[in-house]
Scaffold this motif. Structure first.
Motif, PDB file in Angstrom:
ATOM      1  N   SER A 152      48.032  45.191  -3.644  1.00  0.00           N
ATOM      2  CA  SER A 152      49.465  45.474  -3.705  1.00  0.00           C
ATOM      3  C   SER A 152      49.918  46.451  -2.625  1.00  0.00           C
ATOM      4  O   SER A 152      51.105  46.623  -2.399  1.00  0.00           O
ATOM      5  CB  SER A 152      49.851  46.008  -5.091  1.00  0.00           C
ATOM      6  N   GLN A 208      58.441  41.993  -2.034  1.00  0.00           N
ATOM      7  CA  GLN A 208      59.725  42.378  -2.627  1.00  0.00           C
ATOM      8  C   GLN A 208      60.873  42.198  -1.633  1.00  0.00           C
ATOM      9  O   GLN A 208      61.929  41.690  -1.974  1.00  0.00           O
ATOM     10  CB  GLN A 208      59.691  43.853  -3.091  1.00  0.00           C
ATOM     11  N   GLU A 209      60.660  42.639  -0.405  1.00  0.00           N
ATOM     12  CA  GLU A 209      61.723  42.618   0.610  1.00  0.00           C
ATOM     13  C   GLU A 209      61.681  41.311   1.393  1.00  0.00           C
ATOM     14  O   GLU A 209      60.644  40.676   1.493  1.00  0.00           O
ATOM     15  CB  GLU A 209      61.551  43.795   1.587  1.00  0.00           C
ATOM     16  N   LYS A 236      58.472  38.950   2.632  1.00  0.00           N
ATOM     17  CA  LYS A 236      58.344  37.501   2.349  1.00  0.00           C
ATOM     18  C   LYS A 236      58.083  36.735   3.635  1.00  0.00           C
ATOM     19  O   LYS A 236      57.307  35.785   3.672  1.00  0.00           O
ATOM     20  CB  LYS A 236      59.627  36.986   1.674  1.00  0.00           C
TER      21      LYS A 236
END
Length: 449
Positions: A358, A376-377, A381
Motif C-alpha cells: 500500500s 486513490q488519485e 490510477k
C-alpha cells in the motif's frame, strides 16, 4: 535436492567470495531427500536476520514478536561477516539478497536451503499466488529462472522503466512520451539531450538518468533488449563485441558522453536520483515503479509525474526485466529453519507485505496483494495502468553464477571512464571489458567446480 552432508567450506575458499568474485562451499549437486520437520509455529523462538537497516525497522521487529511470537535479532548485512558466520558453522537464519544477481551466485555454491517443501505446505505463500518475478530466486544448477526456489522477493520494479516530469517537458516544449508504447533507446537519449539545461558550464537540470540498478545488470538487460546475450550459453564468459552487446555498450557510453544524466564522469551530488528528481532537477529517471513511494508523498510532484514503459532498441526485443528483486534466503546450515520460515511467511505474506504493497514503494510479489497498490488519485490510477500493462513484458534475464555483480561493477568502473570521456573507443573498451571480466569469471568457475 542437494546433499546436506559434508563439512562447512574452508574459510580461505569462502573469502574469495568477498575478495570479488567467486565462491564458497561444496559444489556437490548430488541428490537426496530433504528432511523438513512438521512443526512451523516458531512461537517463542529467536531468529537471526542479516539485513540492511531499511529492510526491517525496529518497529517491525516488535511487530513480529506481537504477531507471531518470534523474537527477531538483526545483524547488519556484510558479505565478509556472512562468510565468516557461515564458515564458523553459525550462519544467520535468513539473509537479505538481490535475487537478480545473488540467487545463482549462492545457489551454485551450495549454501542455500531449497524452499520448495516449505512453500508446498504453506498456508500463507501459495505457489499460484507468486508473481513471476520470484523466479529470479530459482536456479537449476545451470540457469536462473528454473529449478528449485531459494528465496523470494519482498517487492519489485521493472527497472528499465522510467518516470518523467511533465512540467519540465512542457517548459522545454518537448512532447510527452506515449503512455503504453515504448520509445526507442535512441529516442530516449535524444529527448534527454533536449531536456538538459546548463548554466555557466554547470548542469542545472539533468535531461534523463539511465544507470539501472548496477551497470552489469543494466548492460545484461540492454543486450537482451538488443536481441542477444551478454553471457555465453554456460555463463562462464561475457562478450561485449557481439553486435547486440556492442550496441548496448555503445548506447550506454553515448549516454555518458552526452552528459545528460549522472554517470561515473558526472556524479549526482545526491548520490541517487530521488532527491534530484524531487527537486525538479531531473526530467526523466530510470527508476521503476518503486520510486512512486517517494513521488506519492510529494503532493506537488505526484500530479506532474508519469511512469513510462521500458524503451526498446530499433529491431530488438521488448523486454522489461527486474534488475533487483531484493528479498531473503535461508542458509542451508541455518539452525532454526522452522521458526525462520514462519518469519519468512510473515515478512512476505502478512503485516509487512501488506504495508509495503500500500506504500507504493514497489509492486507486491504476491498477486493477491496487488489490490493494495495506491490508486486513490487520478495520477496513481494512471501510473497503475501503465505498470499493469508492462507486467506482461516481464521475463527473467539470467545472470552469471561465477561472479558477484559488485565485482563486475568494480571492474567496469575501473575500465570505462576513459571511454566515457571520449579518450577510448567503444570497441577498445569492449575488448578490455572482455579481458578483465572473463579473468574474473574464469576464477569463479574454477572455484565452483
Amino acid at each position: 535436492m542437494r546433499s546436506h552432508a559434508g563439512t562447512p567450506p574452508s574459510r580461505r575458499r569462502f573469502l574469495a567470495l568477498s575478495a570479488g568474485g567467486a565462491v564458497a562451499g561444496a559444489a556437490a549437486l548430488n541428490g537426496c531427500a530433504l528432511q523438513v520437520s512438521s512443526s512451523v509455529s516458531g512461537s517463542g523462538e529467536t531468529v537471526t536476520l542479516m539485513v540492511k537497516p531499511d529492510d526491517l525497522s525496529p518497529e517491525l521487529v516488535k511487530q513480529a514478536q506481537k504477531d507471531i511470537g518470534v523474537k527477531i535479532v538483526t545483524v547488519r548485512y556484510d558479505l565478509t561477516k556472512l562468510i565468516g558466520m557461515m564458515t564458523n558453522g553459525n550462519p544467520p537464519d535468513l539473509v537479505r539478497g538481490v535475487g537478480a544477481v545473488d540467487a545463482p551466485y549462492f545457489a551454485a555454491r551450495d549454501v542455500m536451503e531449497e524452499l520448495d517443501p516449505y512453500f508446498a505446505r504453506s498456508g500463507v505463500l501459495a505457489l499460484d499466488d507468486l508473481d513471476p518475478v520470484n523466479d529470479l530466486w530459482r536456479y537449476d544448477g545451470r540457469t536462473q529462472g528454473k529449478g528449485p526456489r531459494y528465496g523470494m522477493a519482498k517487492d519489485f520494479s521493472q527497472d528499465s522503466m522510467y518516470w518523467y516530469n511533465t512540467a519540465l517537458f512542457d517548459q522545454a516544449g518537448v512532447d510527452h512520451p506515449p503512455e503504453t508504447e515504448p520509445v526507442t533507446y535512441e529516442e530516449w537519449l535524444d529527448t534527454a539531450k533536449r531536456l538538459t539545461r546548463r548554466k555557466n558550464g554547470q548542469t542545472t537540470v539533468f535531461g534523463g538518468s539511465y544507470n539501472g540498478v548496477l551497470t552489469p545488470n543494466l548492460l545484461t538487460s540492454l543486450t537482451v533488449a538488443a536481441g542477444g546475450s551478454l553471457f555465453s550459453d554456460d555463463f562462464s564468459r561475457v562478450d561485449f563485441t557481439t553486435p547486440e552487446a556492442r550496441k548496448a555498450l555503445g548506447w550506454y557510453i553515448d549516454y555518458c558522453r552526452a552528459k545528460v544524466g549522472p554517470s561515473l564522469i558526472q556524479p549526482d551530488p545526491n548520490a541517487w536520483d530521488g532527491p534530484t528528481y524531487q527537486a525538479g532537477r531531473m526530467a526523466m529517471t530510470n527508476s521503476g515503479y518503486w520510486l512512486g513511494g517517494l513521488i506519492n508523498a510529494d503532493k506537488k510532484l505526484a500530479p506532474v509525474s508519469r511512469l513510462a514503459p521500458a524503451p526498446v532498441f530499433q529491431g530488438g526485443k521488448r523486454v522489461s526485466p527486474c534488475q533487483a528483486g531484493t528479498g531473503l534466503w535461508m542458509p542451508r546450515k541455518a539452525r532454526n529453519k522452522d521458526a525462520a520460515w514462519r518469519v519468512f511467511e510473515w515478512f512476505f505474506g502478512e503485516t509487512p507485505a501488506k504495508a509495503r504493497a500500500s506504500s507504493g514503494w514497489g509492486i507486491p510479489t504476491l498477486k493477491s496483494l496487488r489490490t493494495l497498490m495506491p490508486a486513490q488519485e487520478d495520477y496513481q490510477k494512471r501510473v497503475l495502468e501503465v505498470q499493469n500493462a508492462e507486467l506482461k513484458h516481464f521475463s527473467v534475464i539470467a545472470f552469471t553464477p561465477y561472479a558477484t555483480a559488485d565485482s563486475l561493477y568494480a571492474l567496469f568502473n575501473q575500465t570505462a571512464p576513459a571511454a566515457m570521456r571520449g579518450d577510448m573507443s567503444v570497441d577498445t573498451l569492449a575488448g578490455r571489458l572482455n579481458s578483465v571480466m572473463n579473468e574474473q569469471l574464469k576464477r569463479g568457475k574454477e572455484q565452483v567446480g
